[in-house]
Design a protein around this motif. Structure first.
Motif, PDB file in Angstrom:
ATOM      1  N   UNK A   8       1.950  56.510 -61.567  1.00  0.00           N
ATOM      2  CA  UNK A   8       1.161  56.745 -60.663  1.00  0.00           C
ATOM      3  C   UNK A   8      -0.257  56.317 -61.024  1.00  0.00           C
ATOM      4  N   UNK A   9      -0.398  56.180 -61.878  1.00  0.00           N
ATOM      5  CA  UNK A   9      -2.078  55.720 -62.481  1.00  0.00           C
ATOM      6  C   UNK A   9      -2.302  54.611 -61.866  1.00  0.00           C
ATOM      7  N   UNK A  10      -1.577  53.732 -61.341  1.00  0.00           N
ATOM      8  CA  UNK A  10      -1.805  52.515 -60.274  1.00  0.00           C
ATOM      9  C   UNK A  10      -2.300  52.947 -59.147  1.00  0.00           C
ATOM     10  N   UNK A  11      -2.093  54.424 -58.817  1.00  0.00           N
ATOM     11  CA  UNK A  11      -2.822  54.729 -57.337  1.00  0.00           C
ATOM     12  C   UNK A  11      -4.021  55.201 -57.437  1.00  0.00           C
ATOM     13  N   UNK A  12      -4.684  55.095 -58.727  1.00  0.00           N
ATOM     14  CA  UNK A  12      -6.028  55.645 -58.853  1.00  0.00           C
ATOM     15  C   UNK A  12      -7.081  54.882 -57.938  1.00  0.00           C
ATOM     16  N   UNK A  13      -7.928  55.522 -57.666  1.00  0.00           N
ATOM     17  CA  UNK A  13      -9.258  54.691 -56.971  1.00  0.00           C
ATOM     18  C   UNK A  13      -9.985  53.770 -57.807  1.00  0.00           C
ATOM     19  N   UNK A  14     -10.377  52.566 -57.135  1.00  0.00           N
ATOM     20  CA  UNK A  14     -11.133  51.680 -57.752  1.00  0.00           C
ATOM     21  C   UNK A  14     -10.106  50.274 -58.445  1.00  0.00           C
ATOM     22  N   UNK A  15      -8.791  50.617 -58.355  1.00  0.00           N
ATOM     23  CA  UNK A  15      -7.964  49.352 -58.847  1.00  0.00           C
ATOM     24  C   UNK A  15      -7.726  48.543 -57.830  1.00  0.00           C
ATOM     25  N   UNK A  16      -8.030  48.863 -56.375  1.00  0.00           N
ATOM     26  CA  UNK A  16      -7.986  47.941 -55.297  1.00  0.00           C
ATOM     27  C   UNK A  16      -6.475  47.601 -55.067  1.00  0.00           C
ATOM     28  N   UNK A  17      -5.417  48.173 -55.585  1.00  0.00           N
ATOM     29  CA  UNK A  17      -4.085  48.065 -55.412  1.00  0.00           C
ATOM     30  C   UNK A  17      -3.356  48.913 -54.428  1.00  0.00           C
ATOM     31  N   UNK A  20      -2.275  47.125 -51.063  1.00  0.00           N
ATOM     32  CA  UNK A  20      -1.460  46.056 -50.945  1.00  0.00           C
ATOM     33  C   UNK A  20      -0.088  46.427 -51.264  1.00  0.00           C
ATOM     34  N   UNK A  21       0.007  47.750 -52.144  1.00  0.00           N
ATOM     35  CA  UNK A  21       1.330  48.451 -52.260  1.00  0.00           C
ATOM     36  C   UNK A  21       1.664  48.968 -50.803  1.00  0.00           C
ATOM     37  N   UNK A  22       0.798  49.396 -50.003  1.00  0.00           N
ATOM     38  CA  UNK A  22       1.210  49.858 -48.701  1.00  0.00           C
ATOM     39  C   UNK A  22       1.638  48.486 -47.883  1.00  0.00           C
ATOM     40  N   UNK A  25       5.173  47.800 -49.006  1.00  0.00           N
ATOM     41  CA  UNK A  25       6.125  48.958 -48.615  1.00  0.00           C
ATOM     42  C   UNK A  25       6.312  48.824 -46.982  1.00  0.00           C
ATOM     43  N   UNK A  26       5.307  48.461 -46.199  1.00  0.00           N
ATOM     44  CA  UNK A  26       5.529  48.053 -44.759  1.00  0.00           C
ATOM     45  C   UNK A  26       6.423  46.702 -44.678  1.00  0.00           C
ATOM     46  N   UNK A  27       5.971  45.809 -45.333  1.00  0.00           N
ATOM     47  CA  UNK A  27       7.015  44.573 -45.423  1.00  0.00           C
ATOM     48  C   UNK A  27       8.415  44.792 -45.570  1.00  0.00           C
ATOM     49  N   UNK A  28       8.555  45.804 -46.488  1.00  0.00           N
ATOM     50  CA  UNK A  28      10.011  45.915 -46.999  1.00  0.00           C
ATOM     51  C   UNK A  28      10.673  46.498 -45.822  1.00  0.00           C
ATOM     52  N   UNK A  29      10.064  47.522 -45.492  1.00  0.00           N
ATOM     53  CA  UNK A  29      10.695  48.414 -44.220  1.00  0.00           C
ATOM     54  C   UNK A  29      10.829  47.427 -43.016  1.00  0.00           C
ATOM     55  N   UNK A  30       9.901  46.666 -42.491  1.00  0.00           N
ATOM     56  CA  UNK A  30      10.212  45.826 -41.447  1.00  0.00           C
ATOM     57  C   UNK A  30      11.579  44.946 -41.895  1.00  0.00           C
ATOM     58  N   UNK A  31      11.425  44.420 -43.201  1.00  0.00           N
ATOM     59  CA  UNK A  31      12.618  43.510 -43.334  1.00  0.00           C
ATOM     60  C   UNK A  31      13.907  44.360 -43.351  1.00  0.00           C
ATOM     61  N   UNK A  32      13.895  45.468 -43.885  1.00  0.00           N
ATOM     62  CA  UNK A  32      15.406  46.349 -43.951  1.00  0.00           C
ATOM     63  C   UNK A  32      15.915  46.624 -42.557  1.00  0.00           C
ATOM     64  N   UNK A  33      14.681  46.621 -41.584  1.00  0.00           N
ATOM     65  CA  UNK A  33      15.188  46.975 -40.012  1.00  0.00           C
ATOM     66  C   UNK A  33      15.658  45.874 -39.530  1.00  0.00           C
ATOM     67  N   UNK A  34      15.007  44.791 -39.987  1.00  0.00           N
ATOM     68  CA  UNK A  34      15.406  43.389 -39.120  1.00  0.00           C
ATOM     69  C   UNK A  34      16.907  42.940 -39.677  1.00  0.00           C
ATOM     70  N   UNK A  35      17.064  43.331 -41.089  1.00  0.00           N
ATOM     71  CA  UNK A  35      18.256  43.000 -41.679  1.00  0.00           C
ATOM     72  C   UNK A  35      19.260  43.978 -41.181  1.00  0.00           C
ATOM     73  N   UNK A  36      18.864  44.991 -40.923  1.00  0.00           N
ATOM     74  CA  UNK A  36      20.206  45.970 -40.396  1.00  0.00           C
ATOM     75  C   UNK A  36      20.503  45.678 -39.197  1.00  0.00           C
ATOM     76  N   UNK A  37      19.538  45.291 -38.255  1.00  0.00           N
ATOM     77  CA  UNK A  37      19.743  44.663 -37.068  1.00  0.00           C
ATOM     78  C   UNK A  37      20.914  43.514 -37.223  1.00  0.00           C
TER      79      UNK A  37
END
Length: 313
Positions: A8-17, A20-22, A25-37
């Motif tokens: 959770x420390x990776x989510x602290x402000x100032x790390x600019x991470x 990119x985590x978001x 996550x969005x990429x994995x979700x889109x890939x999962x939906x596409x793979x499910x279809x």
């Protein structure tokens, strides 16, 4: 629990991470939906959809979905963690997530530090740089190019190059692994044709011949040592320091040329200048000064380390 606290420390402000985590996550979700279809269409085409429903019928579809999500999240976190450690290994971070986090946080804090220009030479400026590099990596050291004694003087005469000595000492001061680099760059050959030369001066001389100018040689040496900042010559002209001195008793005035000769003079210094007098300030130095948030002059010898930087036109 310690692992998740570090995570959770990776989510602290100032790390600019977080952004990119978001994105991940969005990429994995889109890939999962596409793979499910794709799997759904494949099951229909092969006539396996009834067999699939017969297999999952004894179980709650909701529990299956939740279980798969939990397993997927755990696998994604583990993979992301190990991937980061693998990517960081070439940079010396191999122990733990905590070490990687500390390295990233320190790097970001230094990168966001104040833009500083430090002007000087001799042994004073490296001490300033060692203190500054703990607060910011946006450091520009501007050093005098009038040294003509010792190893630097010999290299000037032999190769027609600018003196590397002050550049060397300040480059090593900004090196991350300063203890080892300082010993290596300051090592002086005890005898023979290389007697009196320091390894760092010889390296800069070689880079000067390869790159064609002292500013590019200093940049190349900085990349080799992965320094925090830059070290620039105040001028690219071949300059010598000239002092007008006055005898304390007779009041006779004479000129002393050469930085190495001025400190040994027992006379009162009245005026210092450069030869040639129209030496031009290195353009990159001018740009860095105009962008600086803080300008530090010195410490160092007033006449031989500081003034030579300030009288370049």
């Amino acid at each position: 629990m310690g692992f998740f606290r570090q995570l959770f420390k990776w989510l602290r402000p100032g790390l600019h991470l977080k952004r990119w985590v978001l994105v991940i996550v969005i990429g994995i979700l889109l890939m999962s939906v596409g793979l499910a279809q794709i799997l759904r269409l494949l099951f229909f085409r092969l006539g396996l959809i009834d067999d699939f429903y017969a297999f999952v019928d004894p179980f709650s579809p909701t529990l299956i979905a939740i279980g798969l999500c939990i397993i997927g999240v755990i696998i994604a976190i583990l993979g992301w963690w190990r991937l980061n450690l693998s990517l960081a290994e070439p940079f010396g971070v191999t122990r733990s997530l905590r070490e990687l986090l500390t390295t990233v946080r320190t790097h970001q804090q230094l990168r966001q530090g104040m833009r500083v220009v430090a002007i000087g030479g001799g042994t004073g400026l490296p001490s300033t740089l060692r203190a500054l590099k703990t607060e910011t990596s946006n450091i520009t050291a501007v050093v005098t190019m009038a040294d003509d004694g010792g190893s630097s003087g010999r290299l000037r005469r032999d190769y027609g190059m600018q003196p590397p000595g002050d550049l060397r000492s300040n480059i090593t001061a900004l090196a991350k692994d300063e203890a080892l680099m300082t010993r290596l760059f300051n090592y002086r050959f005890p005898s023979g044709e290389l007697g009196g030369h320091s390894f760092g001066n010889l390296l800069l001389a070689a880079l000067y011949n390869l790159e064609g100018s002292m500013d590019r040689a200093a940049d190349a040496a900085g990349r080799i040592l992965a320094i925090q900042g830059r070290v620039l010559p105040c001028t690219l002209d071949d300059v010598h320091l000239v002092a007008e001195v006055e005898h304390y008793e007779t009041k006779a005035v004479t000129k002393v040329e050469g930085e190495s000769n001025i400190p040994s003079s027992a006379w009162k210094i009245r005026h210092v200048s450069l030869n040639p007098p129209n030496a031009i300030l290195y353009t990159e130095v001018s740009h860095c000064i105009s962008e600086a948030q803080l300008i530090i002059i010195g410490p160092g010898s007033l006449y031989t380390s500081i003034i030579p930087n300030l009288i370049v036109s």
